[in-house]
Design a protein around this motif. Structure first.
Motif, PDB file in Angstrom:
ATOM      1  N   UNK A 150       0.841  -1.174   0.090  1.00 41.88           N
ATOM      2  CA  UNK A 150       0.104   0.195   0.077  1.00 41.88           C
ATOM      3  C   UNK A 150       0.893   1.451  -0.067  1.00 41.88           C
ATOM      4  N   UNK A 151       1.861   1.264   0.815  1.00 44.59           N
ATOM      5  CA  UNK A 151       2.629   2.539   1.015  1.00 44.59           C
ATOM      6  C   UNK A 151       3.647   2.727  -0.438  1.00 44.59           C
ATOM      7  N   UNK A 152       4.037   1.746  -0.941  1.00 42.16           N
ATOM      8  CA  UNK A 152       4.855   1.804  -1.890  1.00 42.16           C
ATOM      9  C   UNK A 152       3.920   2.264  -3.158  1.00 42.16           C
ATOM     10  N   UNK A 153       2.833   1.544  -3.277  1.00 40.76           N
ATOM     11  CA  UNK A 153       1.979   1.974  -4.504  1.00 40.76           C
ATOM     12  C   UNK A 153       1.233   3.337  -4.308  1.00 40.76           C
ATOM     13  N   UNK A 154       1.329   3.984  -3.258  1.00 36.05           N
ATOM     14  CA  UNK A 154       0.454   5.230  -3.176  1.00 36.05           C
ATOM     15  C   UNK A 154       1.150   6.301  -3.571  1.00 36.05           C
ATOM     16  N   UNK A 155       0.645   7.078  -4.611  1.00 37.64           N
ATOM     17  CA  UNK A 155       1.118   8.164  -5.188  1.00 37.64           C
ATOM     18  C   UNK A 155       2.330   7.879  -5.829  1.00 37.64           C
ATOM     19  N   UNK A 156       2.719   6.702  -6.437  1.00 41.62           N
ATOM     20  CA  UNK A 156       3.984   6.147  -6.908  1.00 41.62           C
ATOM     21  C   UNK A 156       4.215   7.194  -8.113  1.00 41.62           C
TER      22      UNK A 156
ATOM     23  N   UNK B 119       4.967  14.963  -9.802  1.00 44.82           N
ATOM     24  CA  UNK B 119       5.317  13.535 -10.189  1.00 44.82           C
ATOM     25  C   UNK B 119       6.259  13.466 -11.124  1.00 44.82           C
ATOM     26  N   UNK B 122       9.561  14.147  -9.426  1.00 45.07           N
ATOM     27  CA  UNK B 122      10.333  13.077  -8.727  1.00 45.07           C
ATOM     28  C   UNK B 122      10.862  12.237  -9.791  1.00 45.07           C
ATOM     29  N   UNK B 150       6.533   7.849  -0.467  1.00 42.45           N
ATOM     30  CA  UNK B 150       6.859   6.549   0.352  1.00 42.45           C
ATOM     31  C   UNK B 150       7.858   5.660  -0.591  1.00 42.45           C
ATOM     32  N   UNK B 151       8.137   6.007  -1.951  1.00 39.29           N
ATOM     33  CA  UNK B 151       9.102   5.436  -2.861  1.00 39.29           C
ATOM     34  C   UNK B 151      10.445   6.295  -2.843  1.00 39.29           C
TER      35      UNK B 151
END
Lengths: 550, 174
Positions: A150-156, B119, B122, B150-151
């Protein structure tokens, strides 16, 4: 369950504020509907036939009781006093005003919830086993991994504008309750060569216009490499996936066009480049998230004699216990399925008052936690056996104790033409009439496990291809026509249903399904499941019963 | 068209020293210019004597892998976004920055929308051509609307996990 830290909370609040700005620009006319549409879709806001629909994310289907109360408040204040649970373990509100959506998102954020990526061409809510942390055959609790995804995919930043939507499911048990085979990526946990836990990776499953079962991509992926491997798959999909045809843009088409071996080569080559990057999971972070899912404080208790006694005394309780309980790995406990499929009701719908009452029951009996299943029911996962009778009576008084899990009246249905702008036929009235007709047959003949799924269009939101009996509503010459498939399954014995013959009109479909079941009862051996009979005898007797000797 | 430059660590409206030259048109003798990938592949020999910075433009279906050996020749790479749904160049940008070590200007062109530019940043873009009629102040305000990442990506933004487990400074020193 997972609780937000300051960073999680900041992100959700900032996203709500960002969406407030997007709505303001739409209302002021700065954004046209065409420009606004992809923005609102990325935040779960659809324009349906009568109003906006807001789909709220319930990550991997886990809710706290206060979160369910927050949903009840939203249902009352902004909708018509109810919500609709979906096959993606989310909830939808069907009567939303655009101008209210920023306030709704603020209320959700205050309850650690959001609507991020519940639609649009991005990575959707990762789903998992509703019995995670409970099932005795579990290799490992999949929820911490689902939260990591969930965290990785959120607003990727790289994967927010994919060729098409993307769905991931993760199962911690050999018994698959997550329909792994029909997901873009399916992850099933297993032990690796050194005893460490990891994943078998499946890719390219999906339903819709071109249903396909997933293929095995990798036999073992170590846990620490989960995100780099997912990123490699998504990167290959983002570059190679088709964008010229909506119906050919899911990853299943790419996998089947390239062939699984060529696709695997591309993924492995990409993975080799990023495996040792910052994507490698840090053990401290995995431990932090895992700690959030530690088991509740169970009380030491034996198998309850009182529970056995009540079942002997009360046939209705015994029937519910047989249908809606799942064995718990903790002795003296059970996991309870709260049916949202009352006979004649709308599958998955729940009134705000029921939500509040169930939140109270969760606090009293199940450590304040509720789960949503992909069958559109709810779970109280940690109930002491000696409390089951009291809980059952309370659920029964709320209309939430229909004893029908995985039975013929536990129908999965999409909103269909009553709400959805994409639908070609109604689903809900067919589900209601079917459940009324079939409840009586089930009571008389004990039909056992028999699933029915009804989709109102080819997009297959109700997964009709994997229902033991699937119904697809189409439009033919201005009238609704329902096509029947037999033999689907989304469990570990996954299979796609096959069309039995020409479709049936809205006034014929219920009788047609009844004919199939009555025909089966004459051929059934030793109380076998419908699916097993069908696999044994084939579709011919059903075709003949429906269409005669043609 | 308004150009937003993020080359100095914060977004600002900037003048554009570059000219996008159409296929078949003459390159300006006194200004840096970009050409299409097709033109580069067809006529690179005629371009090699030029002493001014050269840039290249890629459409959304074109792949940077075609010209990897040539990357040092380009001071600017412009990646085109034909519409909001075509996200291929988010990947191209990250590969250019993270894998192929491109240090020149990475410019987003086409339908560069306010709601995507953070985005894009980023993923490694540092220049953004806003379509005509779009409000530059609003676009500048869009950077950093979401402060949590998060990434890991192509920028230096620490991830949430890194912030959560950041080693104390004294521990780093020893």
């Amino acid at each position: 369950m997972y609780a937000y830290d300051g960073l999680d909370e900041t992100l959700v609040r900032e996203r709500a504020t960002q969406f407030r700005g997007q709505v303001a620009r739409r209302i002021s006319g700065e954004l046209s509907e065409d420009d606004f549409k992809p923005l609102r879709l990325r935040n779960g806001l659809y324009l349906q036939l009568h109003a906006y629909m807001l789909r709220v994310a319930i990550p991997y289907g886990v809710l706290g009781s206060d979160q369910l109360r927050a949903l009840a408040r939203i249902a009352r204040r902004y909708d018509r006093g109810y919500g609709h649970f979906t096959t993606r373990q989310n909830i939808q509100f069907n009567w939303i005003r655009l101008a209210d959506t920023p306030d709704i998102l603020d209320e959700l954020a205050a309850a650690e919830m959001h609507a991020i990526q519940t639609s649009g061409n991005c990575i959707r809510n990762t789903t998992t086993d509703q019995f995670a942390g409970v099932a005795a055959d579990e290799i490992e609790d999949p929820r911490p991994w689902a939260e990591i995804i969930r965290q990785w995919s959120t607003l990727h930043p790289e994967f927010s504008f994919l060729p098409r939507k993307f769905k991931i499911a993760i199962s911690g048990s050999p018994s698959d309750r997550t329909a792994i085979a029909v997901h873009d990526i399916g992850l099933s946990m297993l032990h690796g060569p050194g005893g460490e836990t990891g994943f078998k990776v499946w890719v390219g499953g999906g339903l819709g216009r071109t249903p396909m079962l997933a293929e095995a991509l990798r036999d073992f992926l170590p846990g620490a490499d989960l995100l780099s491997y997912l990123e490699a798959i998504l990167r290959v999909f983002n570059i190679e996936g088709r964008r010229d045809n909506l119906y050919k843009s899911r990853i299943k088409i790419l996998v089947s066009t390239l062939g699984i071996d060529r696709f695997r080569d591309l993924v492995e080559a990409e993975w080799a480049q990023i495996r040792d990057s910052a994507l490698r999971l840090d053990e401290a972070e995995v431990s932090r998230i895992r700690a959030r899912f530690s088991p509740p404080a169970y009380e030491a208790t034996a198998e309850s004699g009182q529970f056995a006694g009540r079942r002997l005394e009360d046939a209705a309780f015994a029937r519910w216990s047989a249908a809606n309980l799942f064995p718990h790995k903790q002795p003296g406990y059970a996991a309870v399925t709260v049916s949202l499929k009352p006979v004649g009701g709308i599958p998955g719908d729940m009134a705000a008052d029921q939500m509040d009452a169930l939140a109270g029951l969760a606090d009293e009996y199940s450590h304040g936690e509720i789960r949503v299943t992909h069958r559109q029911n709810l779970i109280l996962a940690h109930v002491r056996q000696d409390s089951l009778y009291d809980l059952w009576r309370a659920l029964d008084s709320l209309g939430l104790a229909t004893p029908n899990l995985m039975r013929v009246t536990d129908i999965i249905a999409c909103p269909g033409l009553d709400f959805c702008g994409l639908a070609t036929a109604r689903s809900i009235p067919v589900a209601q009439r079917l459940s009324e007709r079939l409840a009586e047959i089930d009571e008389r003949h004990d039909l056992g496990e028999l699933t029915i799924n009804i989709s109102g269009c080819i997009n297959s939101c109700a997964h009709h291809h994997v229902g033991h009996i699937g119904i697809l509503g189409l439009e033919k010459a201005g009238a609704e026509s329902y096509q029947v498939t037999l033999g689907g399954s989304s469990a570990e014995d996954a299979s796609l249903g096959k069309i039995i013959g020409r479709g049936f009109g809205a006034d014929e479909i219920v009788t047609a399904i009844e004919t199939i079941i009555v025909t089966w009862l004459e051929l059934r051996q030793d109380g076998e499941r419908f699916l097993d009979s069908l696999r044994r005898i084939g579709p011919a007797p059903f075709r003949e019963a429906l269409y005669g000797r043609e | 068209m308004t150009l937003i430059d993020y080359g100095n660590g914060s977004p600002a409206i900037a003048g554009d020293a570059w000219t996008h030259v159409a296929d078949g048109a003459v390159l300006p003798p006194d200004r840096p210019a970009t050409i299409s990938l097709e033109r580069w592949k067809a006529g690179r020999d005629g371009l090699t004597g030029r002493n001014l910075p050269l840039g290249i433009r890629l459409e959304s279906h074109e792949r940077i892998e075609e010209i990897l050996p040539d990357l040092p020749r380009f001071a600017l790479i412009a990646l085109d976004f034909p519409n909001l749904n075509d996200g291929r160049h988010f990947t191209t940008a990250r590969l250019l920055r993270e894998r192929y070590g491109f240090r020149g200007q990475l410019r987003a062109t086409g339908q560069v929308l306010r709601d995507q530019i953070d985005l894009m940043k980023r993923c490694g873009f540092d220049a953004f051509e806003l379509p005509a009629g779009k409000d530059a102040a609003s676009a500048i305000a869009a950077f950093g609307e979401i402060s949590v990442a998060y990434q890991p990506a192509a920028d230096a933004h620490p991830t949430a996990a890194q912030l959560r487990h950041r080693q104390p400074v004294q521990a780093m020193a020893s």
